[in-house]
Design a protein around this motif. Structure first.
Motif, PDB file in Angstrom:
ATOM      1  N   VAL A 214       0.844  -1.206   0.000  1.00  0.00           N
ATOM      2  CA  VAL A 214       0.000   0.000   0.000  1.00  0.00           C
ATOM      3  C   VAL A 214       0.877   1.254   0.000  1.00  0.00           C
ATOM      4  O   VAL A 214       1.785   1.394   0.824  1.00  0.00           O
ATOM      5  CB  VAL A 214      -0.926   0.017   1.233  1.00  0.00           C
ATOM      6  N   GLY A 215       0.595   2.150  -0.933  1.00  0.00           N
ATOM      7  CA  GLY A 215       1.352   3.394  -1.001  1.00  0.00           C
ATOM      8  C   GLY A 215       0.597   4.472  -1.746  1.00  0.00           C
ATOM      9  O   GLY A 215      -0.619   4.388  -1.953  1.00  0.00           O
ATOM     10  N   ARG A 216       1.348   5.483  -2.183  1.00  0.00           N
ATOM     11  CA  ARG A 216       0.743   6.608  -2.906  1.00  0.00           C
ATOM     12  C   ARG A 216       1.746   7.148  -3.915  1.00  0.00           C
ATOM     13  O   ARG A 216       2.956   7.139  -3.703  1.00  0.00           O
ATOM     14  CB  ARG A 216       0.333   7.706  -1.925  1.00  0.00           C
ATOM     15  N   MET A 217       1.207   7.616  -5.029  1.00  0.00           N
ATOM     16  CA  MET A 217       2.013   8.278  -6.058  1.00  0.00           C
ATOM     17  C   MET A 217       1.783   9.781  -5.944  1.00  0.00           C
ATOM     18  O   MET A 217       0.650  10.223  -5.758  1.00  0.00           O
ATOM     19  CB  MET A 217       1.604   7.784  -7.448  1.00  0.00           C
ATOM     20  N   MET A 218       2.872  10.550  -6.098  1.00  0.00           N
ATOM     21  CA  MET A 218       2.777  12.001  -5.934  1.00  0.00           C
ATOM     22  C   MET A 218       3.507  12.688  -7.075  1.00  0.00           C
ATOM     23  O   MET A 218       4.693  12.434  -7.331  1.00  0.00           O
ATOM     24  CB  MET A 218       3.369  12.416  -4.582  1.00  0.00           C
ATOM     25  N   PHE A 219       2.773  13.531  -7.795  1.00  0.00           N
ATOM     26  CA  PHE A 219       3.363  14.355  -8.845  1.00  0.00           C
ATOM     27  C   PHE A 219       2.390  15.477  -9.183  1.00  0.00           C
ATOM     28  O   PHE A 219       1.166  15.317  -9.102  1.00  0.00           O
ATOM     29  CB  PHE A 219       3.690  13.530 -10.105  1.00  0.00           C
ATOM     30  N   GLY A 220       2.919  16.615  -9.528  1.00  0.00           N
ATOM     31  CA  GLY A 220       2.084  17.744  -9.922  1.00  0.00           C
ATOM     32  C   GLY A 220       1.055  18.148  -8.891  1.00  0.00           C
ATOM     33  O   GLY A 220      -0.032  18.620  -9.244  1.00  0.00           O
ATOM     34  N   GLY A 221       1.359  17.942  -7.608  1.00  0.00           N
ATOM     35  CA  GLY A 221       0.420  18.308  -6.555  1.00  0.00           C
ATOM     36  C   GLY A 221      -0.661  17.283  -6.310  1.00  0.00           C
ATOM     37  O   GLY A 221      -1.512  17.465  -5.438  1.00  0.00           O
ATOM     38  N   GLU A 222      -0.684  16.186  -7.068  1.00  0.00           N
ATOM     39  CA  GLU A 222      -1.695  15.148  -6.890  1.00  0.00           C
ATOM     40  C   GLU A 222      -1.189  14.048  -5.959  1.00  0.00           C
ATOM     41  O   GLU A 222       0.015  13.767  -5.897  1.00  0.00           O
ATOM     42  CB  GLU A 222      -2.059  14.513  -8.238  1.00  0.00           C
ATOM     43  N   VAL A 223      -2.134  13.432  -5.247  1.00  0.00           N
ATOM     44  CA  VAL A 223      -1.842  12.252  -4.432  1.00  0.00           C
ATOM     45  C   VAL A 223      -2.758  11.139  -4.924  1.00  0.00           C
ATOM     46  O   VAL A 223      -3.983  11.250  -4.838  1.00  0.00           O
ATOM     47  CB  VAL A 223      -2.076  12.506  -2.932  1.00  0.00           C
ATOM     48  N   ILE A 224      -2.167  10.078  -5.471  1.00  0.00           N
ATOM     49  CA  ILE A 224      -2.925   8.997  -6.094  1.00  0.00           C
ATOM     50  C   ILE A 224      -2.587   7.686  -5.388  1.00  0.00           C
ATOM     51  O   ILE A 224      -1.402   7.398  -5.159  1.00  0.00           O
ATOM     52  CB  ILE A 224      -2.596   8.889  -7.597  1.00  0.00           C
ATOM     53  N   PRO A 225      -3.581   6.882  -5.031  1.00  0.00           N
ATOM     54  CA  PRO A 225      -3.289   5.600  -4.377  1.00  0.00           C
ATOM     55  C   PRO A 225      -2.468   4.686  -5.283  1.00  0.00           C
ATOM     56  O   PRO A 225      -2.565   4.741  -6.517  1.00  0.00           O
ATOM     57  CB  PRO A 225      -4.677   5.002  -4.122  1.00  0.00           C
ATOM     58  N   LEU A 226      -1.673   3.844  -4.674  1.00  0.00           N
ATOM     59  CA  LEU A 226      -0.970   2.779  -5.382  1.00  0.00           C
ATOM     60  C   LEU A 226      -1.022   1.538  -4.509  1.00  0.00           C
ATOM     61  O   LEU A 226      -0.386   1.483  -3.454  1.00  0.00           O
ATOM     62  CB  LEU A 226       0.482   3.164  -5.671  1.00  0.00           C
ATOM     63  N   VAL A 243      -2.979  -3.912 -10.248  1.00  0.00           N
ATOM     64  CA  VAL A 243      -2.581  -2.662  -9.601  1.00  0.00           C
ATOM     65  C   VAL A 243      -3.832  -1.792  -9.454  1.00  0.00           C
ATOM     66  O   VAL A 243      -4.634  -1.684 -10.388  1.00  0.00           O
ATOM     67  CB  VAL A 243      -1.462  -1.929 -10.381  1.00  0.00           C
ATOM     68  N   ILE A 244      -4.006  -1.230  -8.278  1.00  0.00           N
ATOM     69  CA  ILE A 244      -5.164  -0.377  -7.985  1.00  0.00           C
ATOM     70  C   ILE A 244      -4.663   1.044  -7.770  1.00  0.00           C
ATOM     71  O   ILE A 244      -3.734   1.267  -6.982  1.00  0.00           O
ATOM     72  CB  ILE A 244      -5.901  -0.864  -6.725  1.00  0.00           C
ATOM     73  N   TYR A 245      -5.280   1.997  -8.449  1.00  0.00           N
ATOM     74  CA  TYR A 245      -4.810   3.372  -8.314  1.00  0.00           C
ATOM     75  C   TYR A 245      -5.936   4.398  -8.292  1.00  0.00           C
ATOM     76  O   TYR A 245      -5.676   5.596  -8.221  1.00  0.00           O
ATOM     77  CB  TYR A 245      -3.841   3.727  -9.454  1.00  0.00           C
ATOM     78  N   ASP A 246      -7.182   3.987  -8.379  1.00  0.00           N
ATOM     79  CA  ASP A 246      -8.259   4.982  -8.302  1.00  0.00           C
ATOM     80  C   ASP A 246      -8.866   4.970  -6.896  1.00  0.00           C
ATOM     81  O   ASP A 246      -8.820   3.965  -6.182  1.00  0.00           O
ATOM     82  CB  ASP A 246      -9.334   4.734  -9.368  1.00  0.00           C
ATOM     83  N   HIS A 247      -9.423   6.108  -6.502  1.00  0.00           N
ATOM     84  CA  HIS A 247      -9.874   6.284  -5.121  1.00  0.00           C
ATOM     85  C   HIS A 247     -11.039   5.371  -4.764  1.00  0.00           C
ATOM     86  O   HIS A 247     -11.090   4.831  -3.655  1.00  0.00           O
ATOM     87  CB  HIS A 247     -10.246   7.751  -4.879  1.00  0.00           C
ATOM     88  N   ASP A 248     -11.990   5.178  -5.684  1.00  0.00           N
ATOM     89  CA  ASP A 248     -13.140   4.325  -5.385  1.00  0.00           C
ATOM     90  C   ASP A 248     -12.710   2.886  -5.136  1.00  0.00           C
ATOM     91  O   ASP A 248     -13.172   2.235  -4.190  1.00  0.00           O
ATOM     92  CB  ASP A 248     -14.165   4.382  -6.525  1.00  0.00           C
TER      93      ASP A 248
END
Length: 584
Positions: A214-226, A243-248
């Motif tokens: 479980v983690g998060r991707m960060m770029f351009g001010g965005e925080v996206i699940p990983l 791989v899961i990366y959307d909030h829902d």
């Protein structure tokens, strides 16, 4: 430190020692999750989950007895507990897990006083201090990765750092699958992968037959699940399933309909704060529940709804839908839960008792809910402001559950209730659903029944009103008074009628045992909704065949545990070749 009596200090120290012992036992069971996953010891995993849930009450009961043994004074004196509470707050002032320790104190107090005298001077209705808001980097619970050398190298570093004791089935294939999927969607507009930073929690989240990175991707001010769900192939190898990366989808993985994760969290509050960055819509209560601290989740929920009451003005009302035979159900329109109170007398033809109903809810709390049953919190002496109740609701509670009710001009105290996430009842959802929505809901309804059955749970009463639809469109079962282990049912084929009189009779002409179930009668659950029935039969007619259920019972009795994926099967990676499916 303020001076308090020696007795109060002994009581406070005894409770803190009990908490530390509980937390150590909790952690030790949790730490075994890695070995259970690597050995594919799924039955052990289920037993460990139940054991970890049960140790809280066991330890609280032990501490209550110890409190009596450390003093000759009367432990029913509230002044003594007032002092003990103040001493305890001082003892945990520098404790890493002070807030969960305070919840443990509350549990001991409530056990001693049978959930009476709930006041902040006696126990911790409010925390002794605000939650820790220091930056997460003050305590290293995650590792940061840079995309400087390219996405493939980053993903390889991530997989290597988790250090499973058994090898990857095909790491190069998994890396290619992950990178292809990420580049297809969340990173599609990232001009330079060197700008990407990924933070991965060091601890793995184990549940059922999967291990989640479980983690998060960060770029351009965005925080996206990983999130990388990993499975054991049963032959001594691990692979990344998707791989899961959307909030829902992330929210569904951490859903209230799922069993609690086993995750090594020496300081749970830090893990909760990290998770809140990728699931900001979830409350602290939900996140504590998801990692196994459900008692503190109760505390957080109580505090959250008290805070909500201060900023809202709507009234508690009878929950919409067909009224149940066993429960009075009410809700606050501005708050997404329902409150369920067991009636004093059940409507006919219900034959269960209140004790049986309570046991059913306990059974659910210790079961693998496979994403198809709502987690429920049980409360004793829940206090409400009377002026927030509608008159209609008060009248119903006084009529149907008077033994559970205490009232005066200011307060309504409900002696026993359950709190559950509010969902739209499936029967009401179908009233306004299009043909396409009806078909999708009936597919979900059938899947819910099948997945519960595979987890050795038979709902019993499968009327549409006993299922709800979540905001993600998932169908979830929430009426537990008739459920039972699937293996306790006797699935039979309906006997053929020998005479016209038998065929036309209102009563069965054959003997029916208490555990007998006739799947051919399941169409009765769709009475009044022929469109829903046809949609169901187009997709799940196998549920009408008693042999389907008998085969499933045989598999369960043989020790087989089905896989329950908290994501769509079509998102699963192809394992024969590199190349990822689209993951919306």
């Amino acid at each position: 430190m303020t001076n308090h009596s020696p007795t109060a200090r002994r009581i406070a120290k005894t409770i803190l020692n009990g908490f530390d012992a509980y937390f150590a036992d909790f952690q030790n069971i949790t730490l075994g999750a890695k070995a259970r996953f690597e050995r594919a010891a799924w039955q052990e995993a289920h037993r460990a989950n139940k054991e970890r849930i049960d140790i809280y009450k066991t330890k609280v009961n032990q501490v209550v007895k110890l409190v009596h043994s450390v003093t000759s004074k009367d432990t029913s004196m509230l002044e003594l507990w007032h002092e003990a509470r103040a001493t305890f707050a001082q003892l945990v002032a520098n404790h890493s897990n002070y807030e969960i320790a305070e919840t443990f104190f509350n549990s001991v107090f409530c056990s001693q006083f049978h959930h009476a005298h709930i006041h902040d001077s006696n126990l911790f209705v409010k925390p002794s201090r605000p939650p820790d808001d220091k930056p997460l980097r003050d305590y290293s619970i995650y590792i940061s990765y840079s995309g400087h050398d390219g996405l493939e190298y980053m993903i390889e570093d991530i997989l290597d750092d988790y250090g499973f004791s058994i090898p990857w089935e095909n790491k190069e294939r998994d890396i290619a699958n992950i990178c292809a999927s990420l580049r297809a969607a969340p990173l599609a507009h990232l001009e330079n992968e060197k700008d990407l930073r990924v933070d991965m929690l060091e601890s793995v989240f184990y549940r059922n037959k999967a291990a989640y990175l479980v983690g998060r991707m960060m770029f351009g001010g965005e925080v996206i699940p990983l999130i990388l769900p990993c499975l054991n192939n049963g032959r001594g190898g691990i692979f990344v399933d998707t791989v899961i990366y959307d909030h829902d989808s992330t929210s569904i993985i951490f859903s209230f309909t799922r069993s609690y994760f086993m995750v090594d969290a020496p300081i749970p509050s830090r893990v909760v704060r990290f998770l809140s960055t990728i699931m900001p819509q979830k409350t602290r209560s939900e996140l504590y529940n998801s990692i196994g601290f459900h008692k503190h989740g109760k505390t957080e929920f109580y505090r959250h709804i008290l805070a909500h009451m201060k900023v809202s003005s709507d009234k508690f009302v009878i929950a919409p839908g067909i009224k149940g035979m066993v429960m009075c159900v009410f809700t606050l329109p501005s708050y997404p839960v329902v409150f369920k109170v067991i009636k004093d007398k059940f409507d006919r033809p219900k034959t269960v008792t209140e004790e049986i109903v309570r046991e059913k809810y306990k059974f659910v709390s210790r079961s693998d809910r496979v994403g198809r049953m709502a987690d429920t919190q049980e409360y004793t002496n829940f206090i409400f402001y009377r002026n927030r109740f509608s008159e209609e609701l008060l009248e119903e509670l006084q009529k149907l559950a008077p033994s559970k009710l205490e009232m005066d001009e200011k307060w309504v105290i409900i002696k026993h209730l359950y709190v559950e996430r509010r969902m739209q009842p499936l029967n009401l959802y179908l009233q306004d659903a299009s043909d396409q929505e009806t078909r999708a809901a009936m597919e979900e309804y059938g899947n819910a029944i099948k997945q519960l059955a595979a987890a050795n749970i038979f709902p019993g009463d499968m009327l549409l009103k006993n299922f709800g639809v979540t905001r993600h469109g998932r169908v979830v079962f929430y009426d537990y008074d008739e459920l039972c282990p699937l293996t306790e049912c006797n699935f039979r084929k309906l006997p053929e009628a020998h005479t016209v009189e038998d065929e036309l009779s209102d009563q069965p002409w054959y003997t029916v045992g208490e555990a007998d179930v006739f799947p051919e009668e399941f169409p009765l659950f769709f009475s009044g909704n022929p469109i829903a029935r046809k949609a169901f039969e187009d997709q799940h007619s196998d549920l009408y065949d008693c042999r389907y259920w008998q085969r499933l019972q045989d598999r369960i009795r043989a020790g087989h545990i089905e896989s329950a994926f908290p994501y769509r099967r079509k998102w699963r990676f192809k394992r024969r070749r590199a190349g990822a499916p689209q993951n919306p």
